[in-house]
Design a protein around this motif. Structure first.
Motif, PDB file in Angstrom:
ATOM      1  N   PHE A  42       0.853  -1.195   0.000  1.00 10.68           N
ATOM      2  CA  PHE A  42       0.000   0.000   0.000  1.00 10.68           C
ATOM      3  C   PHE A  42       0.884   1.239   0.000  1.00 10.68           C
ATOM      4  CE2 PHE A  42       0.616  -1.304   4.420  1.00 10.68           C
ATOM      5  CZ  PHE A  42       0.923  -0.121   5.082  1.00 10.68           C
ATOM      6  N   ASP A  43       0.394   2.326  -0.590  1.00 12.52           N
ATOM      7  CA  ASP A  43       1.162   3.575  -0.622  1.00 12.52           C
ATOM      8  C   ASP A  43       0.975   4.331   0.680  1.00 12.52           C
ATOM      9  OD1 ASP A  43       2.715   4.081  -2.888  1.00 12.52           O
ATOM     10  OD2 ASP A  43       0.947   4.480  -4.135  1.00 12.52           O
ATOM     11  N   LEU A  50      -1.201  -0.884  -9.579  1.00 12.17           N
ATOM     12  CA  LEU A  50       0.161  -1.365  -9.833  1.00 12.17           C
ATOM     13  C   LEU A  50       0.427  -2.663  -9.088  1.00 12.17           C
ATOM     14  CD1 LEU A  50       2.108   2.021  -9.647  1.00 12.17           C
ATOM     15  CD2 LEU A  50       1.434   0.761 -11.691  1.00 12.17           C
ATOM     16  N   ARG A  51      -0.026  -2.712  -7.852  1.00  8.82           N
ATOM     17  CA  ARG A  51       0.047  -3.934  -7.065  1.00  8.82           C
ATOM     18  C   ARG A  51      -0.838  -3.776  -5.832  1.00  8.82           C
ATOM     19  NH1 ARG A  51       5.087  -7.441  -4.380  1.00  8.82           N
ATOM     20  NH2 ARG A  51       3.747  -9.242  -4.130  1.00  8.82           N
ATOM     21  N   VAL A  60      -1.847  -0.393  -4.315  1.00 10.14           N
ATOM     22  CA  VAL A  60      -1.061   0.715  -4.879  1.00 10.14           C
ATOM     23  C   VAL A  60      -1.578   1.044  -6.280  1.00 10.14           C
ATOM     24  CG1 VAL A  60       1.241   1.450  -5.610  1.00 10.14           C
ATOM     25  CG2 VAL A  60       0.979  -0.025  -3.590  1.00 10.14           C
ATOM     26  N   VAL A  61      -1.935   2.315  -6.500  1.00 11.72           N
ATOM     27  CA  VAL A  61      -2.412   2.707  -7.827  1.00 11.72           C
ATOM     28  C   VAL A  61      -1.512   3.784  -8.428  1.00 11.72           C
ATOM     29  CG1 VAL A  61      -4.822   2.139  -7.307  1.00 11.72           C
ATOM     30  CG2 VAL A  61      -4.004   4.479  -6.947  1.00 11.72           C
ATOM     31  N   ASP A  62      -1.616   3.953  -9.733  1.00 12.59           N
ATOM     32  CA  ASP A  62      -0.831   4.941 -10.463  1.00 12.59           C
ATOM     33  C   ASP A  62      -1.660   6.212 -10.642  1.00 12.59           C
ATOM     34  OD1 ASP A  62       0.537   6.474 -12.250  1.00 12.59           O
ATOM     35  OD2 ASP A  62       0.671   4.950 -13.827  1.00 12.59           O
ATOM     36  N   ARG A  63      -1.253   7.279  -9.969  1.00 14.85           N
ATOM     37  CA  ARG A  63      -2.013   8.529 -10.054  1.00 14.85           C
ATOM     38  C   ARG A  63      -1.261   9.590 -10.859  1.00 14.85           C
ATOM     39  NH1 ARG A  63      -2.915   8.784  -3.676  1.00 14.85           N
ATOM     40  NH2 ARG A  63      -1.008   7.549  -3.866  1.00 14.85           N
ATOM     41  N   PHE A 120      -2.685  12.865 -12.503  1.00 14.14           N
ATOM     42  CA  PHE A 120      -2.795  14.164 -11.814  1.00 14.14           C
ATOM     43  C   PHE A 120      -1.591  15.054 -12.128  1.00 14.14           C
ATOM     44  CE2 PHE A 120      -5.835  13.714  -7.909  1.00 14.14           C
ATOM     45  CZ  PHE A 120      -6.896  13.480  -8.768  1.00 14.14           C
ATOM     46  N   ASP A 121      -0.406  14.439 -12.160  1.00 12.17           N
ATOM     47  CA  ASP A 121       0.788  15.239 -12.485  1.00 12.17           C
ATOM     48  C   ASP A 121       0.682  15.802 -13.897  1.00 12.17           C
ATOM     49  OD1 ASP A 121       2.175  14.848 -10.043  1.00 12.17           O
ATOM     50  OD2 ASP A 121       2.852  12.874 -10.703  1.00 12.17           O
ATOM     51  N   CYS A 163      -4.608  13.497  -3.448  1.00 11.79           N
ATOM     52  CA  CYS A 163      -4.674  12.076  -3.079  1.00 11.79           C
ATOM     53  C   CYS A 163      -5.534  11.282  -4.057  1.00 11.79           C
ATOM     54  CB  CYS A 163      -5.198  11.918  -1.651  1.00 11.79           C
ATOM     55  SG  CYS A 163      -6.897  12.484  -1.407  1.00 11.79           S
ATOM     56  N   ASP A 221       5.617   8.566  -5.613  1.00 12.62           N
ATOM     57  CA  ASP A 221       4.917   8.389  -6.892  1.00 12.62           C
ATOM     58  C   ASP A 221       4.755   9.706  -7.637  1.00 12.62           C
ATOM     59  OD1 ASP A 221       2.967   9.353  -5.081  1.00 12.62           O
ATOM     60  OD2 ASP A 221       1.351   8.504  -6.282  1.00 12.62           O
ATOM     61  N   ARG A 238       4.972  14.863  -3.486  1.00 11.33           N
ATOM     62  CA  ARG A 238       4.841  14.239  -2.167  1.00 11.33           C
ATOM     63  C   ARG A 238       6.133  14.227  -1.347  1.00 11.33           C
ATOM     64  NH1 ARG A 238      -0.210  12.768  -3.380  1.00 11.33           N
ATOM     65  NH2 ARG A 238      -0.591  11.369  -5.137  1.00 11.33           N
ATOM     66  N   TYR A 263       6.917  22.437  -7.047  1.00  9.24           N
ATOM     67  CA  TYR A 263       6.406  21.323  -7.863  1.00  9.24           C
ATOM     68  C   TYR A 263       5.751  21.842  -9.143  1.00  9.24           C
ATOM     69  CZ  TYR A 263       2.571  18.096  -9.162  1.00  9.24           C
ATOM     70  OH  TYR A 263       1.668  17.322  -9.842  1.00  9.24           O
ATOM     71  N   GLN A 319       6.696  21.043 -12.887  1.00  7.37           N
ATOM     72  CA  GLN A 319       5.772  20.496 -13.899  1.00  7.37           C
ATOM     73  C   GLN A 319       5.769  21.377 -15.153  1.00  7.37           C
ATOM     74  OE1 GLN A 319       5.597  17.461 -11.920  1.00  7.37           O
ATOM     75  NE2 GLN A 319       4.010  17.328 -13.462  1.00  7.37           N
ATOM     76  N   ARG A 331       8.895   7.255  -8.554  1.00  7.89           N
ATOM     77  CA  ARG A 331       9.026   5.850  -8.133  1.00  7.89           C
ATOM     78  C   ARG A 331      10.336   5.260  -8.644  1.00  7.89           C
ATOM     79  NH1 ARG A 331       4.171   3.939  -5.683  1.00  7.89           N
ATOM     80  NH2 ARG A 331       2.259   4.679  -6.639  1.00  7.89           N
ATOM     81  N   LEU A 333       7.121  -4.555  -8.007  1.00  6.92           N
ATOM     82  CA  LEU A 333       6.987  -3.584  -6.926  1.00  6.92           C
ATOM     83  C   LEU A 333       7.130  -4.369  -5.624  1.00  6.92           C
ATOM     84  CD1 LEU A 333       4.232  -0.856  -6.801  1.00  6.92           C
ATOM     85  CD2 LEU A 333       5.060  -1.969  -4.753  1.00  6.92           C
ATOM     86  N   GLN A 347       7.944  -3.573  -1.714  1.00  7.79           N
ATOM     87  CA  GLN A 347       8.215  -2.577  -0.676  1.00  7.79           C
ATOM     88  C   GLN A 347       9.152  -3.100   0.403  1.00  7.79           C
ATOM     89  OE1 GLN A 347       4.055  -1.644   0.160  1.00  7.79           O
ATOM     90  NE2 GLN A 347       4.204   0.233  -1.048  1.00  7.79           N
TER      91      GLN A 347
END
Lengths: 250, 655
Positions: free
Chosen positions: A54-55, A110-111, A114-117, A120-121, A162, B72, B76, B177, B181, B194, B556, B558
């Protein structure tokens, strides 16, 4: 306290996922939700299994990394908090808790949880900034900003990116996220020169990423850990309509 | 008295009076013309205030930037969690502030263990930071007239702190940030989220690239560039429990150290006085309650040990010991962090601590609420009060907060010269990751200032001093040094996965952290440090025998990420304790019990300072301790003696 967890497990982006059941025993009620998961993971590891991914990062509600859907609600049922700020004292001994990722087409898993956000960027990249080259700024007090405008800008700028708003929305709309940034920057005089370009570019990028449209369900506002108001969406719609009309008329 | 001979590389401090050193340096620095800048590639590791602002600004100037972060999203980075504010010598309050005063306060606050020229430059550019951030749309607090508001922070007698409620770090980071961007969109920055740096690559003695692991696919790869900038934050998580984010780690800095970079003053760690106390052994991190709360909150413990179990409300005013106000009447509750933390420890060691385990003191807002009303207090600190309530289940509007010191920031870091370049040519280090400007103790609201000063204003001006002498693109990622570093990184991953033990990575991290906190925390002594130095190798040995890292390297994972970081924390903790053992004096956050003022000292009998305050030994220790990773791993000490020309070395007093 003793609980039963029903957790989404998924090996990787292209794997099929499923819900698995884990006991969570002897959990102190002072522990946070993520600390409860730490305890469960510790046991999974010593028992020879693979822990739940988890993130998380700051664990104090500001980085925006944690992203769990708890009993169907992003960040759980308590209002105005992130997952990491949820504490076990809010649950009852014997509860069964469902833990899933933030789900949306634009947030691929992703796993496990955990998700790919990164969408937003890319939305911010499209126009979520004021172009102020380093070194070119005038004195900070040269342009007074009415306190009410600055305070409102702050309310919008409090967004932590988030994605709970998206996960809560049946359309997986990112309108609250986009509107907060448009509001934040648009409330300052220095945000004006790029205002029209910004709103058009950000909304178009949002559409391109596969987020849905707003149909006024207000789920986003209800789960937002920073209590960002859906009224900003109305402002966004007005700004977008005006900018695209002007664009069409030239 | 030791002979004062520095054996670190030249710190390149410009000649001339302190007020003109920076402008002179900029005037004399090399330039690279705009067309040539785009031929240079720059690697920036870390995307917090220092890394994010550096990457954005260097891209604006025309350099090609690759920026890496483990999170990610660059938004953050842990700078985001800074609460209280950022200092700037603007003197908008007309209360007598100036560049010199900010400089002086910072040098004194750091207990005279920082480099004067660097601190003066920091104070000088502090004002530009505020201008820059406002231009980007950072929503600082404003007064009704529309102008910027300020508040006070510890160790200062003026109001020079700019803030955005209790989320100043977040707002400044979002500014950086967004600038980043913007530059990504413009094509000047390629961003690698990541992605974790596993090693520094040094070619012919110059830092020319890094080896990284893609944390989603597990792929290990190399990136070459004309120089490398590390902005990877501090090492507070060596203590396991700290206010740092869970992912904060020392790996990038420690890998660079193993490749030749000197690590300076690792024993200078900041224990922040106002954090929520530890409540159990399940705890994963500690939460800071901003220093800004000390503008209105009063710190106290019961005068009598018999009262510690009673609810605060039942202890009458006369039976309370507002110990900071008593001991430091000029600064009161705004005494600097090292001093406020030690005072809390003293009160608790004396058996007058409150709450579970007696490890807590009160931070009380009753007076301020009575004087200003609940609404005003809520407007100032609402989010902090809410955060406290969520964690403890107690309402700070009706009962005092309970707080206790916790590891927060690390003043030590990689050694850098005035150009922010380490002793390894090409390797530059910014923000908390360098040993920097804070000496042995950092004042509140100075970390954000330093990160942004380094990234927005210092490195863009100093980097050409290195780059101008480099032929752009002279080293490519297929050089043998890259292949060798990649192979080592792969072997290490395989080794971690292959231990096949039964204990979790966290269990080792906890064990290490408890030991370091116990022996090298708020108070240190010879015997304890020697004990830690005996036990750390035992922890390392059992780690490499008993750790269990499940899963594979090609996914992945952790636990694998944590394992690599904890392995480095174990090695690094040894250096931390070694430095603390060698520094036989007390200064700032480094308190050696053997060196404190007693009633026999004239400074105490004259009333200048108090018994039990830190006692420096300037003749022997007024130097930066820069450790080299010697052959066979044995640390070798190098000294940079500090010259004080503009501030008189004095015993620090906040009475």
């Amino acid at each position: 306290m003793n609980l039963t967890l029903k957790v989404w497990r998924q090996g990787g982006p292209n794997h099929k996922g499923k819900i698995e059941t884990y006991p969570a025993e002897d959990i102190p009620e002072e522990a946070s939700f993520l600390e409860m998961l730490d305890i469960v993971n510790e046991r999974i590891i010593t028992d020879g299994g693979e822990p739940i991914a988890f993130d998380h990062d700051c664990r104090e509600g500001i980085c925006g990394a944690c992203s769990l859907t708890i009993n169907g609600v992003p960040h759980g049922r308590e209002s105005a908090i992130t997952t990491c700020q949820l504490h076990m004292r809010k649950f009852r001994d014997g509860d069964t808790i469902w833990v899933e990722p933030f789900r949306a087409r634009a947030f691929p898993v992703l796993r496990d949880l955990v998700v790919d956000r990164s969408a937003f960027d890319r939305i911010i990249e499209a126009g979520g900034y004021i172009s102020a080259r380093t070194g070119s700024a005038v004195d900070a007090n040269a342009t007074p900003v009415p306190k009410a405008d600055a305070d409102e800008a702050f309310e919008a700028a409090a967004c932590i990116g988030c994605g709970a708003c998206v996960a809560a929305c049946k359309n997986a709309s990112a309108m609250l996220f986009v509107s907060a940034k448009v509001k934040h920057l648009g409330n300052f005089p220095q945000g004006q020169p790029e205002a029209k370009r910004r709103v058009l570019a950000m909304v178009r990028q949002m559409d391109e990423e596969g987020f849905g449209n707003c149909t006024n369900q207000y789920e986003c506002e209800a789960v937002c850990p920073k209590e960002i108001t859906a009224e900003f969406i109305a402002d966004l719609n007005r700004g977008y309509a005006k900018a695209s009309l002007e664009e069409t008329l030239g | 008295m030791s002979e004062r001979v520095s054996d670190t590389p030249d710190a390149r401090i410009p000649e001339g009076p302190i007020e003109s050193k920076w402008s002179r340096h900029k005037r004399e620095s090399k330039l690279i013309n705009p067309t040539n800048r785009r031929k240079y590639e720059v690697i920036v590791v870390g995307s917090g205030l220092a890394g994010g602002s550096a990457a954005a600004t260097l891209s604006e100037l025309g350099y090609r930037v690759k920026c890496f972060c483990y999170q990610d999203s660059p938004r953050r980075a842990h700078s985001i969690a800074a609460q209280g504010g950022t200092n700037a010598a603007k003197n908008y309050q007309n209360d007598g502030d100036s560049v010199y005063r900010l400089f002086y306060d910072t040098v004194k606050g750091g207990d005279f263990r920082s480099r004067e020229a660097n601190v003066y430059r920091l104070a000088e550019v502090s004002a530009n930071i505020i201008d820059q951030c406002v231009a980007q749309g950072v929503p600082f607090a404003r007064e009704y007239g529309g102008l910027l508001d300020n508040r006070s922070f510890g160790g200062a007698q003026v109001k020079r702190t700019f803030y955005a409620r209790g989320q100043t770090g977040q707002q400044l980071l979002l500014g950086a940030y967004q600038a980043l961007q913007k530059e990504i969109a413009a094509g000047g920055v390629e961003m690698f989220p990541r992605t974790e740096m596993l090693d520094l690559v040094v070619v012919d003695g110059h830092a020319k690239g890094i080896v990284v692991r893609d944390m989603v696919s597990g792929e290990i790869s190399s990136h070459a560039a004309d120089c490398v900038i590390l902005a990877t934050g501090g090492y507070g998580n060596a203590f396991f429990l700290s206010t740092n984010a869970k992912g904060c780690n020392v790996m990038a800095a420690y890998r660079a150290h193993k490749r030749g970079a000197y690590f300076a003053n690792p024993c200078y760690t900041q224990i922040h006085p106002t954090c929520i106390p530890v409540s159990g052994d399940y705890q994963s991190k500690l939460t800071l309650m901003s220093e800004s709360l000390r503008n209105d909150g009063r710190i106290w413990v019961p005068k009598n040990k018999g009262d510690v179990g009673k609810p605060a409300a039942q202890i009458p005013e006369g039976d309370r010991d507002y110990y900071l106000e008593r001991k430091y009447p000029s600064f009161g509750n705004l005494a600097p962090r090292d001093i406020a933390s030690r005072s809390a420890k003293e009160a608790c060691d004396d058996g007058r601590g409150v709450g579970p385990g007696g490890l807590g003191v009160y931070l009380d807002f009753a007076d301020a609420i009575g004087r200003l009303g609940k609404d005003t207090i809520s407007a100032r600190y609402g989010n902090l009060f809410q955060m406290y309530e969520k964690i403890t289940g107690e309402d700070p509007y009706t009962q005092p907060m309970r707080i206790y010191p916790a590891v927060h920031y690390t003043m030590g870091g990689l050694w850098v010269d005035y150009n922010l370049m380490s002793n390894v040519p090409g390797l530059h280090v910014l923000g908390e990751a360098n040993f920097s400007d804070h000496g042995a103790n950092r004042l509140g609201a100075s970390a954000l200032m330093q990160g942004l000063a380094d990234g927005y204003f210092v490195i863009p001006a100093t980097l050409p001093n290195y780059l101008a002498d480099q032929k752009p693109g002279s080293v490519a990622a297929d050089a043998p040094e890259f292949k060798a570093a990649e192979d080592e990184a792969r072997e290490r991953v395989a080794k971690l996965l292959g231990v096949g033990g039964t204990r979790s990575v966290d269990s080792f991290h906890r064990e290490l952290g408890l030991l370091v906190w116990d022996k090298c925390g708020m108070a240190r002594n010879d015997a304890g440090l020697k004990e830690a130095l005996e036990k750390i190798p035992e922890i390392r040995e059992s780690f490499w025998k008993e750790v269990r890292v499940p899963g594979s390297g090609e996914q992945l994972n952790q636990e694998l990420e944590k394992a690599g970081r904890v392995a480095d924390f174990i090695d690094f903790a040894e250096l931390l304790c070694r430095d603390a053992l060698h520094r036989e004096e007390s200064c700032g956050g480094h308190f050696r019990e053997e060196y404190q003022f007693t009633e026999d000292d004239p400074e105490v009998s004259s009333g200048y300072t108090n018994e039990g305050e830190a006692k420096r030994r300037d003749d022997d220790y007024a130097y930066v301790a820069a450790w080299e990773h010697g052959a066979g791993g044995e640390p070798v000490l190098h000294k940079e003696w500090l010259e004080f020309e503009d501030v008189k070395l004095a015993t620090r007093s906040y009475k």
